[in-house]
Scaffold this active site. Structure first.
Site, PDB file in Angstrom:
ATOM      1  CE  LYS A 183      -1.737   2.579   3.088  1.00  0.00           C
ATOM      2  NZ  LYS A 183      -1.552   3.887   2.419  1.00  0.00           N
ATOM      3  CD  GLU A 209      10.457  11.926  12.121  1.00  0.00           C
ATOM      4  OE1 GLU A 209       9.410  11.375  12.489  1.00  0.00           O
ATOM      5  OE2 GLU A 209      11.299  11.376  11.392  1.00  0.00           O
TER       6      GLU A 209
END
Ligand code: NAI
Length: 795
Positions: free
Chosen positions: A193, A398
């Site tokens: 996917k 992050e």
């Protein structure tokens, strides 16, 4: 039109747009909507729903793509399952030819794929053309090689079955290659996917699979968002999940697959340190920063986003960086003279803006390139935060955008402390002209990849993957192949018989009979025999229900103490392999001096004298085996780039939790604890709950065998309760569990917290007396994590 004079004055590049007519024609062909690729055919979503795909450089919709439903995922998994028997039985050479054909076609379509990637993702064409797509082709060539060599190089290993693979949007086709190439080489079939922002190169790849004549169903591609991904994760007929993406989703997937028997590899986020020592070649290091954090708009899981600069050179280095930042060109990704392209999506841009605002609110000073940003599309100027604290949000989180944070340090010790002060552990970069210092620092990084005097180098021949919350498993290299293989003996194991025995009781044994050996075994923590915190012991019964002694009923406090003792014994990991081997040999020697006593203990537990004697002998031999392996299970030098050594080093995890199963009380314990300590780990071990006394008798052997305090800690008690505490504990980096299938599921689920690496028996019975099952490199592989250190050489 600029004059020659004005061009010479600025030495600026003019625009150099890459033509995209072939791509717009291709997109037009699919105007009605791109379909999934299932069983070799392009098929519409079962409910006919599509989602829009945008060009991030303009914000315009460039494609509509099928949104995968549960039924679509099911159809794809069925197609993959159907294709598996014949694909996996093909000789490696035949699979190699398929992979080679794919690699050739990718190379032929390099320009098409590069332009399409830049239009879909927003990355500069310079990067997609010179980095992403060549690496994609390289990956398929490299793994064509592994397919060819599989039978000889991975004897005793076979494919897993159907692999579900979920990839992110930052390197769309490259992440596809990292996942599909090794899976196919090993003989698996796949359902992949792509990310919802960037599905287009995966669909172009599907066309390549058809053209290359890949058998139908070997590769299936289902498009869609997180919900589609979740259907794939939860599908019962999937044997392995490989995921790259955010740590949050990684955690969800860890919990969702717990107990399912699906093999799992996770490549997650990072906040990678970029250390600049004062003796570094500062100009080279500045270019390093450009490649570390402004490459791909900083949307790189291993981006060197935390700059740690030695104090003496910090002002000079920051000044150089500011100057360099001003020369970066931000703009149309299809312009060949652009350095920084567009952020993948407006939601991602919003996230970057929010985090940057938070950085400023928390007192950081934002330095930003003054470049003009295009009026349309999702752009963010190259940025650098200074005046930040180690605990600031922008230092810990992050950002996944072109934003670095810079801090200073004084000593190498401080650099290492700051560098490792993160929950992540994906990558690290070290700049120094002193190779001793650089390598010493590299060795001390808690990260899966370390670049010395270089950054963001990738190659199919080197493994890539993280420590700690950056995930587990490796992609690339020989190490990456194991993620798609299972050893034949593991597959053949029978299930653990439903046994378990009665709950451990602190009450006196019901039986009036007594075998006469009455001693209460304590716990063994930090090299000392200690009473359990609960103050309780439980009766240990032999196979006839007769009490043969007492063992301490350990609790969470005892586990915490044991983990603390193990943490303190960190010197063990730094000891030479020879030293560790010597200690193991010494354990074996001291055990052989007490064969009769141990055999007597096993006999008292209910074994025949012959079987008891055999178990002790086998235990001694097993300890010898791991003593022998301590200095032989070594790393490799991968063949990556020219003038570069890439060292793949086997490193211990640190503190490991080991929960023993019920079979072979002494041999089962030794078989799990010895490989772990041979590789430099410190362990907290829980012996078989119903017959722990052979393991507790080992205290005295440990005490007389120069095992440093805290290297082996033993806590007796209820396995499932103690397993939970170990799984929850953040200091425990790796957990091995042997017990029931339900117990396996529970520890895998609980381990999602700090994403610790787990290895369970999957509810299978290990026959410890079988040499093929009870020992081998499989144990050593699970007791280590590979760190790849890239070291360029030459002037
Ligand atoms: P994400 O982790 O949500 O998406 C990555 C992939 O996982 C996509 O294909 C997505 O459709 C799929 N996915 C999402 N939820 C899922 C679920 N519950 N089950 C199965 N599959 C699922 O990452 P996202 O939202 O695109 O980005 C958010 C942040 O994650 C970024 O800002 C960045 O910090 C980080 N990230 C890290 C990446 C890396 O390479 N380590 C890559 C992409 C994002």
């Amino acid at each position: 039109m600029p004059t020659i004079k004005s061009v010479l004055a600025t030495m600026d590049y003019g625009p150099s747009p890459e033509a995209n007519t072939h791509i717009t024609e291709w997109l037009k062909l699919h105007e009605s909507g791109f379909r999934h690729f299932i069983g070799g055919e392009f098929v519409a979503a079962s409910d006919k729903q599509n989602f829009d795909v945008y060009n991030p450089a303009s914000g315009a919709i460039i494609a509509r793509v099928a949104q995968g439903t549960e039924a679509d995922v099911d159809a794809a998994v069925k197609a993959a399952r159907k294709a598996f028997p014949s694909w996996s039985k093909l000789p490696g050479h035949a699979r190699a030819r398929h992979l080679y054909a794919i690699a050739r076609l990718i190379q032929k379509r390099e320009r098409f794929l590069s332009v399409l990637e830049s239009m879909d993702n927003g990355k500069p064409i310079r990067e997609s053309r010179d980095i992403d797509i060549p690496l994609v082709a390289r990956h398929f060539y490299y793994h064509a090689g592994w397919a060819e060599l599989l039978e000889s190089e991975f004897k005793g290993y076979g494919p897993l079955g159907v692999c579900g693979q979920i990839i992110p949007w930052n390197f769309p086709l490259l992440m596809l290659a990292w996942k599909i190439a090794p899976a196919l080489a090993a003989g698996n079939t796949v359902v992949l996917k792509p990310a919802e922002f960037t599905p287009l190169t995966a669909l172009a790849f599907a066309e390549i699979c058809r053209e290359a004549g890949l058998p139908a169903g070997v590769v299936n591609i289902v498009c869609g968002d997180g919900a589609t991904g979740a259907h794939l994760v939860n599908h019962k007929a999937v044997d392995k999940i490989a995921f790259t993406g955010s740590t949050e989703v990684g955690r969800i997937i860890r919990a969702a697959t717990a107990g399912s028997g699906k093999k799992l590899s996770l490549e997650l986020g990072g906040k990678s340190p970029f250390i600049v020592y004062e003796d570094a070649d500062l100009d080279a290091a500045v270019e390093g920063v450009v490649d570390a954090i402004w490459f791909n708009q900083g949307q790189v899981c291993c981006a060197g986003s935390r700059l740690l600069i030695q104090e003496g050179v910090a002002p000079r280095f920051i000044a150089k960086l500011k100057r360099r930042m001003e020369t970066l060109r931000v703009g149309d990704p299809l312009d060949k003279s652009i350095d920084v392209g567009a952020i993948v999506a407006s939601a991602q841009l919003q996230r970057i803006r929010e985090l940057v605002k938070k950085g400023e609110d928390e007192g950081g000073t934002l330095l930003q390139s003054s470049c003009a940003l295009p009026a349309q599309g999702y752009f963010f100027a190259p940025s650098l935060f200074i005046d930040v604290e180690p605990a600031s949000t922008v230092v810990q989180e992050e950002i996944f955008g072109p934003v670095a944070v810079a801090m200073t340090f004084r000593t190498p010790e401080e650099a290492v402390l700051l560098a490792n002060h993160t929950r992540y552990g994906l990558a690290a970069t070290v700049w120094s002209e002193n190779i001793n210092l650089a390598l010493d620092t590299a060795a001390r990084m808690k990260a899966g990849v370390v670049w010395v005097n270089s950054t963001n180098l990738f190659d199919a021949a080197a493994g890539f993957g993280g420590y700690r919350e950056s995930g587990f498993g490796r992609e690339g290299g020989r190490e990456g192949m194991y993620e798609y293989l299972s050893s034949d003996w593991l597959k053949a194991l029978p299930a653990v018989p439903a046994r378990g025995g009665p709950a451990l009781s602190a009450l006196p044994a019901a039986s009036a009979e007594h075998a006469g050996i009455d001693r209460t075994a304590k716990l063994f923590i930090g090299g000392k025999q200690v009473r359990p915190d609960s103050g309780y012991s439980y009766s240990v019964l032999n196979t006839k229900g007769v009490s043969i002694g007492q063992a301490g009923l350990g609790n969470r406090k005892d586990i915490r103490n044991a983990v603390e003792a193990a943490s303190k014994a960190s010197g063990w990991g730094g000891a030479t392999a020879h030293n560790r081997a010597q200690v193991l040999y010494y354990i074996a020697e001291n055990l052989s001096a007490r064969v009769a006593e141990f055999a007597g203990r096993l006999h008292a537990m209910g074994q025949t004298p012959k079987s008891a004697a055999e178990e002790v002998e086998a235990s001694i031999r097993r300890i010898f085996y791991y003593a022998a392996q301590a200095d032989k299970y070594d790393g490799r030098v991968h063949s990556t780039r020219s003038r570069n050594v890439t060292l793949a080093m086997n490193e211990p995890f640190g503190v490991m939790g080991i929960l023993c199963g019920d079979g072979a009380p002494l041999l089962g314990f030794v078989s799990l604890v010895m490989p772990a300590i041979a590789m430099g780990n410190r362990v907290v071990a829980v012996p078989a709950a119903h017959h722990p006394l052979a393991a507790t008798d080992l205290y005295q052997v440990m005490e007389t065998s120069d095992v440093p305090d805290g290297v082996v800690n033993i806590v007796t008690g209820d396995r499932e309760e103690l397993a939970k505490t170990l799984a929850d504990h953040d200091e425990v980096a790796c957990l091995w569990y042997h017990g029931s299938a339900a117990g396996c599921a529970a520890v895998e689920k609980a381990s999602a917290g700090n994403l610790k690496s787990t290895w369970t028996n999957q509810g299978k019975l290990f026959d410890w007396k079988n040499w093929d099952v009870g020992q081998g490199e499989e144990y050593l592989r699970h007791a280590t994590q590979i760190k790849n250190i890239w070291i360029p050489y030459g002037e």
